[in-house]
Design an enzyme around this catalytic site. Structure first.
Site, PDB file in Angstrom:
ATOM      1  CE  LYS A   1      50.780  75.381  13.130  1.00 20.24           C
ATOM      2  NZ  LYS A   1      49.411  75.697  12.890  1.00 20.24           N
ATOM      3  CG  ASN A   2      49.390  72.874  10.109  1.00 23.93           C
ATOM      4  OD1 ASN A   2      49.279  73.318  11.167  1.00 23.93           O
ATOM      5  ND2 ASN A   2      49.536  73.730   9.171  1.00 23.93           N
TER       6      ASN A   2
ATOM      7  CB  CYS B   1      46.805  82.943  11.281  1.00 22.63           C
ATOM      8  SG  CYS B   1      48.334  82.460  12.465  1.00 22.63           S
TER       9      CYS B   1
ATOM     10  NE  ARG C   1      42.437  79.725   8.082  1.00 21.59           N
ATOM     11  CZ  ARG C   1      43.563  79.386   8.879  1.00 21.59           C
ATOM     12  NH1 ARG C   1      44.112  80.258   9.728  1.00 21.59           N
ATOM     13  NH2 ARG C   1      44.154  78.297   8.706  1.00 21.59           N
TER      14      ARG C   1
ATOM     15  CG  ASP D   1      31.789  76.201   2.624  1.00 23.87           C
ATOM     16  OD1 ASP D   1      32.970  76.638   3.127  1.00 23.87           O
ATOM     17  OD2 ASP D   1      31.664  75.799   1.567  1.00 23.87           O
ATOM     18  CD  GLN D   2      33.477  72.582   0.399  1.00 21.86           C
ATOM     19  OE1 GLN D   2      33.155  71.541  -0.095  1.00 21.86           O
ATOM     20  NE2 GLN D   2      32.394  73.699   0.094  1.00 21.86           N
TER      21      GLN D   2
ATOM     22  CG  ASP E   1      50.780  77.359   6.009  1.00 18.26           C
ATOM     23  OD1 ASP E   1      50.028  78.345   5.820  1.00 18.26           O
ATOM     24  OD2 ASP E   1      50.674  76.520   6.933  1.00 18.26           O
TER      25      ASP E   1
ATOM     26  NE  ARG F   1      48.198  80.322  16.889  1.00 16.31           N
ATOM     27  CZ  ARG F   1      46.907  80.799  16.629  1.00 16.31           C
ATOM     28  NH1 ARG F   1      46.548  81.850  16.510  1.00 16.31           N
ATOM     29  NH2 ARG F   1      46.021  79.860  16.265  1.00 16.31           N
TER      30      ARG F   1
END
Ligand code: UD1
Length: 433
Positions: free
Chosen positions: A22-23, A117, A122, A125-126, A306, A398
């Site tokens: 998924k990611n 989630c 989270r 800024d990066q 995860d 999801r």
């Protein structure tokens, strides 16, 4: 609204085939819009986060052909808007990859602030720092829209202050079409970083070093058509490994890259589980109650955050006292209260959970607080004595495709039913008795 009803107590036995990551899919789908030619993406997981992103891509005008549940063809040549904001996009984390992709291609992007989630603050800024280093002006506009604009994107030397998967992918996307060279130091090394880099390279990008902590990108003027198959999902595979171990089962988990599972396999072996690796599968066998250990989540190749709720659930059933430390997200122990209702003995102090293993869980009515915690509660239900009813399974959907179907095929007594369907609940209870 649906819920899972589970009757626990059966060992999982058999084979399960793991889907695409998924990611990785989220980064790859965003990257696909950067070409003005057709890009075919295969081994796509058919999960809600991915489908929402595909809708968003169609929504900005790209040609999207859904060839089948796991294949899509995207052509970015017809994109007419760099503005992405609709109800659902805010709910998925991967929406921010459209920021990097649109900024890289058009020097301009406006995307609703990402959700995902609720496992901590989270920040982004990066990502912002990376885009700014490439010459963009990044602003948070009214209504939670992030806008990024540059007259010209110019390669730069970027040192990430924290190892961030999202920022690494986003900067890679934007820098692929920037002028000149970009170096990302302290880059994340997750398998899906490598997959997104390989995908972009297959479109003509020039990215080297993905999978190490220094990534070098030479910007190109154009990206071209490609055909690409996404890597297997490390976390889906890991979840089934844990489920096999927790139920004292024997499961062959197919279509995986065993190397990506090393951190998980090592912990399972350490606590007494058998893990056999083949070329593209792993077999997990647990014959008896497992032992205790210490787990600390870390960026890859460390133990994945995860997988934290799933391994904690397994350790809550193992002998002795275990300690699980969460070092990536600050709010990732919300499932502990739910597990406690099933009989787990876990004390959370700050980012640390001290787990005293119990012999078994009791079925209960519980609720999924987020995606991976939801998966962990399914594992708990599969082990528990009696019936478990798990609500808010939309979180699970999801990121896991046909989660219940895969468990049922391994022998689990489990069903997805409508929350209001009392008859279905009764029927299930009668059937599995
Ligand atoms: C991605 C994954 C998520 C996984 C996580 C860590 C997606 C869609 N999600 O999330 O499933 O749990 O990697 O493996 O791929 N941080 C900052 N500033 C930033 C960005 C991140 O401080 O700009 C911090 C975060 O708060 C966190 C850490 O860095 O503490 C890691 O976050 P990151 O790797 O960016 O996670 P995500 O990309 O959000």
């Amino acid at each position: 609204m649906n819920q899972y009803i589970i009757k626990g107590g059966k060992p999982l036995v058999g084979e399960v085939v793991i889907g695409g990551a998924k990611n990785a899919a989220l980064g790859i789908l965003a990257g696909a819009i950067m070409a003005d030619e057709p890009v075919l993406i295969e081994n796509l997981p058919n999960v809600n986060d991915v489908n929402v992103l595909i809708d968003a891509i169609a929504g900005i005008g790209a040609i999207v052909e859904r060839i089948d549940a796991h294949t899509v063809r995207i052509n970015g040549k017809t994109i007419e808007s760099v503005y992405v904001d609709y109800e659902y996009i805010k709910k998925i984390r991967g929406s921010y990859y459209l920021l990097g992709a649109l900024l890289g291609k058009y020097n301009d992007a406006q995307v609703a602030l990402p959700g995902g989630c609720n496992i901590g603050s989270r920040p982004i800024d990066q990502h912002k720092k990376g885009f700014e280093a490439l010459g963009a002006v990044v602003k948070i506009e009214q209504g939670g829209i992030i806008s990024a604009h540059a007259d010209e994107l110019i390669g730069s030397h970027i040192y990430l202050d924290v190892v961030s998967v999202g920022a690494t992918i986003n900067i890679m996307l934007a820098a692929s079409m920037a002028k000149g060279k970009t170096i990302i130091e302290n880059a994340a090394k997750e398998p899906h970083i490598v997959d997104v880099a390989n995908f972009l390279n297959s479109m003509g990008a020039n990215i080297k070093g993905a999978g190490t902590d220094v990534i070098r990108i030479k910007g190109v003027e154009k990206l071209h058509k490609s055909e690409y198959s996404i890597i297997p999902d490390q976390i889906e595979a890991g979840t089934f490994m844990i489920a096999a171990a927790a139920t004292k089962g024997d499961v062959l988990i197919k279509n995986v890259i065993p190397k990506h599972l090393d951190a998980i396999s090592a912990k399972l072996v350490e606590i007494g589980c058998e893990v056999e690796e083949f070329d593209d599968s792993v077999r997990v066998v647990a014959k008896e109650r497992l032992g205790n250990t210490q787990v600390k989540t870390l960026p890859y190749p460390g133990f994945p955050t995860d997988m934290q709720p799933q391994i904690a659930t397994l350790l809550a059933l193992s002998k002795g006292t275990s300690v699980v430390t969460e070092s990536i997200f600050e709010n990732r122990f919300k499932y502990v209260a739910e597990l406690a209702r099933m009989g787990a003995d876990i004390k959370v102090e700050g980012n640390m959970a001290v787990i005293n293993g119990v012999e078994s869980f009791m079925g209960a009515a519980v609720s999924a607080p987020d995606l991976r915690a939801g998966a962990a509660l399914v594992v708990a239900g599969l082990v528990a004595e009696g019936f478990t009813i798990l609500d808010q399974i939309e979180y699970i959907e999801r990121g896991y495709e046909d989660f219940e179907g895969k468990f049922i095929a391994l022998g689990a007594s489990m069903e997805k039913i409508d929350v209001n369907d009392e008859k279905a609940l009764k029927k299930f209870k009668l059937r599995v008795g």
